[in-house]
Structures are given as C-alpha cells and as structure tokens.
Design a protein around this motif. Structure first.
Motif, PDB file in Angstrom:
ATOM      1  N   LYS A   1       0.836  -1.204   0.000  1.00 34.47           N
ATOM      2  CA  LYS A   1       0.000   0.000   0.000  1.00 34.47           C
ATOM      3  C   LYS A   1       0.867   1.250   0.000  1.00 34.47           C
ATOM      4  CE  LYS A   1      -4.016  -1.990   2.372  1.00 34.47           C
ATOM      5  NZ  LYS A   1      -4.837  -1.973   3.617  1.00 34.47           N
TER       6      LYS A   1
ATOM      7  N   LYS B   1       2.618   1.652  -3.401  1.00 32.51           N
ATOM      8  CA  LYS B   1       1.687   2.139  -4.424  1.00 32.51           C
ATOM      9  C   LYS B   1       1.388   3.621  -4.243  1.00 32.51           C
ATOM     10  CE  LYS B   1       1.258  -1.289  -7.035  1.00 32.51           C
ATOM     11  NZ  LYS B   1       1.877  -1.148  -8.362  1.00 32.51           N
ATOM     12  N   GLN B   2       1.412   4.046  -3.007  1.00 36.23           N
ATOM     13  CA  GLN B   2       1.126   5.448  -2.704  1.00 36.23           C
ATOM     14  C   GLN B   2       2.302   6.364  -3.031  1.00 36.23           C
ATOM     15  OE1 GLN B   2      -0.586   6.310   1.237  1.00 36.23           O
ATOM     16  NE2 GLN B   2       0.910   7.941   1.460  1.00 36.23           N
ATOM     17  N   ASP B   3       3.506   5.951  -2.633  1.00 36.58           N
ATOM     18  CA  ASP B   3       4.667   6.831  -2.750  1.00 36.58           C
ATOM     19  C   ASP B   3       5.645   6.465  -3.869  1.00 36.58           C
ATOM     20  OD1 ASP B   3       3.740   8.253  -0.527  1.00 36.58           O
ATOM     21  OD2 ASP B   3       4.776   6.917   0.868  1.00 36.58           O
TER      22      ASP B   3
END
Length: 205
Positions: free
Chosen positions: A69, A72-74
């Motif tokens: 997660k 995927k975000q950063d």
C-alpha cells in the motif's frame, strides 16, 4: 542490456536464499536487496531505484500488504509481486483492488517467477495461477476443521501455550495437544508458526 532491478522481502532466510539463487540464474535480472520485513523495504526504496519488489504477505514490523500500500502510494513506478504459501481467492481479490501487479504461490517454479517478473515489468499483470486459488469458505471446509479446532488455532495465534489454552477452554492439556496434532495434519503445516500464517491468510484471525 539494462537489467531489471529486483528486491526481495521475506522473514524466512531459507526462502530468501532460494529465491536469490533462482534470480541469479537469469542474466536479465539484478538482485539489489534482501530484507526481512516491509519496513526495511520502504527505507531502501527511498534512496535506490527499484523495478520490481517481490514480497511475502506475512512479515514482522510491516507486512507485505501494508508495505505494498505504501509503495503504491509513494513509489507507484515499482512493480509488486506478492508471494503466498496458501491458495486463497479472497487474497487475490484484495491485492487486485490495491493494484498489485502479480501474485505467485511459493511452490511455483523458478521459470514462473522469471516469467512473472518480465510480465509485470512490461506493464502487464501476472495472475495466470488464479484458477488455483479457491474461495476461503471452500478452503476451510476442505480442511474439515471443526469449531473447537478453529478456536484453538485462534488461541495459538494469540501466543497462548498448551496449558493456557487448556485452562481457558476448560479441557485437559492432553486434549489440546491432540487437537493441535490433528490441526497440523489437516492443514499440512509443520509447526505453530506456519499454522499462524495459515490462520492469517485464511482470515481466521
């Protein structure tokens, strides 16, 4: 030739050693890091270029899903392949929703891992084994686990020992030991650690 830069994350050194050996057989791949948890993965990718992260679902400090997660975000450019020991359809559904590019069972061959890496690096997804993953209710039913056995699995996962479980359930330690032996036989795992992972991946805990 630009090699695909790979990192591995698994809290079992034997798994890391085996995967490393597989990856080093391919000249188009470059293994640049191995880590025992997701926390170290996040720290590494902050200052290193990574193409593909191959991670186990169940790791200490920061598990594979939580790590994915954050990646995927950063770091959305990093492709992710999740590794799991148990076939479970709901797990596939979850990682697809997260946008994770691939998933493999740990018993798959080195060729399949190489194929998966090439596939996700090219911008595609690797879920060719999705037909091997079952619905969790069917999975649990197929092991023929009783309610008492599931109850004991949950207590083992909480870290309780045989004596503590016996006291909590008002049964003898011999009965607890017998249940544990039967549970290991039914699930096909070898020890409590693997049993806890089984319980985690099958949403028993």
């Amino acid at each position: 030739m630009n090699k695909i830069k790979i990192i591995l994350a698994d809290d079992h050194q034997m798994i890391l050693d085996g995967l490393s050996e597989v990856l080093r057989k391919h000249q188009d791949l470059e293994l640049i890091g191995q880590f025992p948890n997701g926390k170290e993965v996040i720290e590494f990718v902050k200052s290193n270029k990574v193409d593909v992260a191959i991670m186990d679902i169940n790791m200490p400090e920061l598990d594979g899903i939580s790590c994915a997660k954050l990646l995927k975000q950063d770091f959305p450019e990093i492709k992710i392949i999740m590794l799991t020991m148990y076939a479970q359809k709901s797990f596939i559904d979850e990682i697809i929703k997260l946008g994770i590019e691939g998933c493999l069972l740990k018993n798959n061959s080195g060729k399949e891992l190489h194929d998966a890496i090439l596939r996700v690096q090219s911008g595609k997804y690797y879920y060719d084994k999705i037909k091997d993953f079952t619905d969790p209710t069917e999975e649990i039913a197929s092991y023929k686990l009783g309610e008492r056995e599931i109850e004991i699995i949950k207590l083992l996962a909480e870290g309780l020992g045989t004596n503590e479980i016996a006291t909590k359930l008002y049964i003898s330690t011999h009965t607890v030991s017998t249940h544990r032996k039967n549970i290991l036989h039914k699930t096909g795992v070898n020890n409590t650690t693997q049993l806890v992972q089984f319980a985690y991946e099958n949403h028993l805990i």
